[in-house]
Design an enzyme around this catalytic site. Sequence first.
Site, PDB file in Angstrom:
ATOM      1  CD  GLN A  46      -3.083   0.643   0.143  1.00 40.74           C
ATOM      2  OE1 GLN A  46      -3.144  -0.474  -0.371  1.00 40.74           O
ATOM      3  NE2 GLN A  46      -3.877   1.634  -0.212  1.00 40.74           N
ATOM      4  CD  GLU A  67       6.511 -26.645   8.561  1.00 41.45           C
ATOM      5  OE1 GLU A  67       6.719 -26.716   9.788  1.00 41.45           O
ATOM      6  OE2 GLU A  67       7.410 -26.662   7.703  1.00 41.45           O
TER       7      GLU A  67
HETATM    8  N1  CAA Z   1       3.642 -33.315  20.223  1.00 37.48           N
HETATM    9  C1  CAA Z   1       3.548 -34.604  20.639  1.00 37.48           C
HETATM   10  N2  CAA Z   1       2.379 -35.277  20.646  1.00 37.48           N
HETATM   11  C2  CAA Z   1       1.282 -34.639  20.217  1.00 37.48           C
HETATM   12  C3  CAA Z   1       1.307 -33.313  19.780  1.00 37.48           C
HETATM   13  C4  CAA Z   1       2.560 -32.635  19.786  1.00 37.48           C
HETATM   14  N3  CAA Z   1       2.656 -31.370  19.380  1.00 37.48           N
HETATM   15  N4  CAA Z   1       0.065 -32.926  19.415  1.00 37.48           N
HETATM   16  C5  CAA Z   1      -0.731 -33.991  19.630  1.00 37.48           C
HETATM   17  N5  CAA Z   1       0.011 -35.011  20.127  1.00 37.48           N
HETATM   18  C6  CAA Z   1      -0.475 -36.328  20.526  1.00 37.48           C
HETATM   19  C7  CAA Z   1      -1.512 -36.197  21.638  1.00 37.48           C
HETATM   20  O1  CAA Z   1      -0.886 -36.174  22.903  1.00 37.48           O
HETATM   21  C8  CAA Z   1      -2.337 -37.443  21.429  1.00 37.48           C
HETATM   22  O2  CAA Z   1      -1.626 -38.524  21.981  1.00 37.48           O
HETATM   23  P1  CAA Z   1      -2.382 -39.859  22.547  1.00 37.48           P
HETATM   24  O3  CAA Z   1      -2.734 -40.676  21.370  1.00 37.48           O
HETATM   25  O4  CAA Z   1      -1.342 -40.496  23.407  1.00 37.48           O
HETATM   26  O5  CAA Z   1      -3.579 -39.378  23.313  1.00 37.48           O
HETATM   27  C9  CAA Z   1      -2.329 -37.607  19.924  1.00 37.48           C
HETATM   28  O6  CAA Z   1      -1.181 -36.909  19.449  1.00 37.48           O
HETATM   29  C10 CAA Z   1      -3.563 -37.061  19.247  1.00 37.48           C
HETATM   30  O7  CAA Z   1      -3.714 -35.708  19.611  1.00 37.48           O
HETATM   31  P2  CAA Z   1      -5.046 -34.899  19.354  1.00 37.48           P
HETATM   32  O8  CAA Z   1      -6.196 -35.666  19.932  1.00 37.48           O
HETATM   33  O9  CAA Z   1      -4.835 -33.512  19.788  1.00 37.48           O
HETATM   34  O10 CAA Z   1      -5.169 -34.992  17.759  1.00 37.48           O
HETATM   35  P3  CAA Z   1      -6.187 -34.372  16.760  1.00 37.48           P
HETATM   36  O11 CAA Z   1      -6.578 -35.407  15.790  1.00 37.48           O
HETATM   37  O12 CAA Z   1      -7.262 -33.621  17.490  1.00 37.48           O
HETATM   38  O13 CAA Z   1      -5.289 -33.343  15.913  1.00 37.48           O
HETATM   39  C11 CAA Z   1      -4.072 -31.353  15.459  1.00 37.48           C
HETATM   40  C12 CAA Z   1      -4.475 -32.415  16.481  1.00 37.48           C
HETATM   41  C13 CAA Z   1      -3.264 -30.342  16.278  1.00 37.48           C
HETATM   42  C14 CAA Z   1      -5.240 -30.649  14.842  1.00 37.48           C
HETATM   43  C15 CAA Z   1      -3.207 -31.998  14.364  1.00 37.48           C
HETATM   44  O14 CAA Z   1      -3.950 -32.862  13.560  1.00 37.48           O
HETATM   45  C16 CAA Z   1      -2.546 -30.946  13.480  1.00 37.48           C
HETATM   46  O15 CAA Z   1      -1.525 -30.345  13.870  1.00 37.48           O
HETATM   47  N6  CAA Z   1      -3.070 -30.739  12.254  1.00 37.48           N
HETATM   48  C17 CAA Z   1      -2.385 -29.878  11.265  1.00 37.48           C
HETATM   49  C18 CAA Z   1      -1.486 -30.714  10.432  1.00 37.48           C
HETATM   50  C19 CAA Z   1      -0.426 -29.929   9.758  1.00 37.48           C
HETATM   51  O16 CAA Z   1       0.212 -29.034  10.337  1.00 37.48           O
HETATM   52  N7  CAA Z   1      -0.170 -30.252   8.495  1.00 37.48           N
HETATM   53  C20 CAA Z   1       0.881 -29.647   7.723  1.00 37.48           C
HETATM   54  C21 CAA Z   1       1.760 -30.734   7.157  1.00 37.48           C
HETATM   55  S1  CAA Z   1       3.387 -30.310   6.650  1.00 37.48           S
HETATM   56  C22 CAA Z   1       3.245 -29.155   5.448  1.00 37.48           C
HETATM   57  O17 CAA Z   1       2.668 -28.153   5.671  1.00 37.48           O
HETATM   58  C23 CAA Z   1       3.835 -29.357   4.102  1.00 37.48           C
HETATM   59  C24 CAA Z   1       5.252 -29.103   4.003  1.00 37.48           C
HETATM   60  O18 CAA Z   1       5.958 -29.860   3.376  1.00 37.48           O
HETATM   61  C25 CAA Z   1       5.868 -27.835   4.543  1.00 37.48           C
END
Ligand code: CAA
Length: 396
Positions: free
Chosen positions: A351, A378
């Site tokens: 802008q 991410e």
């Molecule tokens: N560290 C360690 N463990 C973790 C964690 C973390 N940050 N976050 C969750 N967990 C564990 C939880 O403790 C849980 O463990 P248990 O099975 O022992 O209970 C398990 O993982 C499941 O956790 P949630 O119930 O919180 O999982 P969810 O299904 O509700 O999803 C979410 C959580 C945060 C939404 C996750 O799915 C997420 O981050 N989604 C976004 C994905 C993402 O960032 N994708 C981008 C991919 S890479 C990219 O962008 C391309 C590239 O090449 C650059």
Amino acid sequence: MVLNEMTRPLSLALTDEHEMLLAAVRDFAQREIAPVAAEFDESGEFPLDTVRKMGEMGLMGIEMPEEYGGAGMDTLAHVLTMIEIAKADASHSTILSVNNSLYCNGILWFGTEAQKREWIAPVASGEQIGAYSLTEPMSGSDAGNMASRALLNEAGSHYIINGRKSWVTSAPFADRIVLFTMTAAHEKHRGITCFLIDTSRSGFSRGKTEPKLGIRASATSEIIFEDYACPVEHVLGGLGQGFKIAMTVLDAGRIGIAAQALGIAEAAYEAALVYAREREAFGAPIGSYQMIQQKIADMKTRIEAGRGLIYQAIIAKERALATGGRYTTEASMAKLFCSETAAFVTDEALQIHGGMGYSKELPIERYYRDARITRIYEGTSEIQRMVIARKELGLR
Ligand code: CAA
């Protein structure tokens, strides 16, 4: 007042080694990357030569121990590098970030000694390129919901992998990939396993390359597995550990993306400052008008607030690496705020530049396009907010 972990005063100092690294990376980025950034953005070509040079400088595995081919430095070094490279060209910083944070970290933290030696060294040294594959055509934010499958063969020697993954950064040039796929679909996220993939093996191929709005020189494509036979020794961290590995690694990656966003914002801000001093309207430099001054003040304040959140996340990460525990919230806050800041700052910089900001003759429009992805990959801004709020509300 009782201080919790997050309200502890910050303490982070640049060592002589950091200062030397910063000077070397800044010089390299401005001399070798900035002059070719527009050309690579236009062509969409992958900048293999400068990526190899980043490898020679030790930037492709900056936090990896020297014994595994890395530079043996810390998160602050990674962040300083990301900011300087992103200021010159966001595409280069994306390639660097995936190699360092998403590929190498997982193997360092969850690999066996043999896996570390075989899989980190060639990628951390920059001889080969690494990638990370979690997303699928029908699962992005809901990362635990996958359609791809890996089934153990009868001999018990190999997992046979089938399926299609999407939006894999660096995939068109990647030699090695950390792949997340289902080994036990009925167990949902606990049925996800991480595999180390050698892209030269049969059963692996690349699908369409994405034509992107920004970070156009960072190649992104689908990858396809058709009866890819993965030796059982290439399972990372044990069966069913994949989701935890993917999330742990993303926490580190999100600090890197926050730094990338800050670098893009700084580049746009510095260009806007120069323009506000030089461009005249109504008989005076536009920077002498309060409406431009307000923009400058808001841009600078948000950039420095973002830097503070990144530093807080670095401290939390180093503490967690030393003592255990997580830094998920700090990483998400830094990523959320810095990526939203990059959007705000690049928009305001455009802008301030007026019509010139909209022209491809200046890099402002590229900064504006490149900043956009930092609110998506991410973990989208919505996912970062969900992660932060769930923790605050005690829902996880
Ligand atoms: N560290 C360690 N463990 C973790 C964690 C973390 N940050 N976050 C969750 N967990 C564990 C939880 O403790 C849980 O463990 P248990 O099975 O022992 O209970 C398990 O993982 C499941 O956790 P949630 O119930 O919180 O999982 P969810 O299904 O509700 O999803 C979410 C959580 C945060 C939404 C996750 O799915 C997420 O981050 N989604 C976004 C994905 C993402 O960032 N994708 C981008 C991919 S890479 C990219 O962008 C391309 C590239 O090449 C650059």
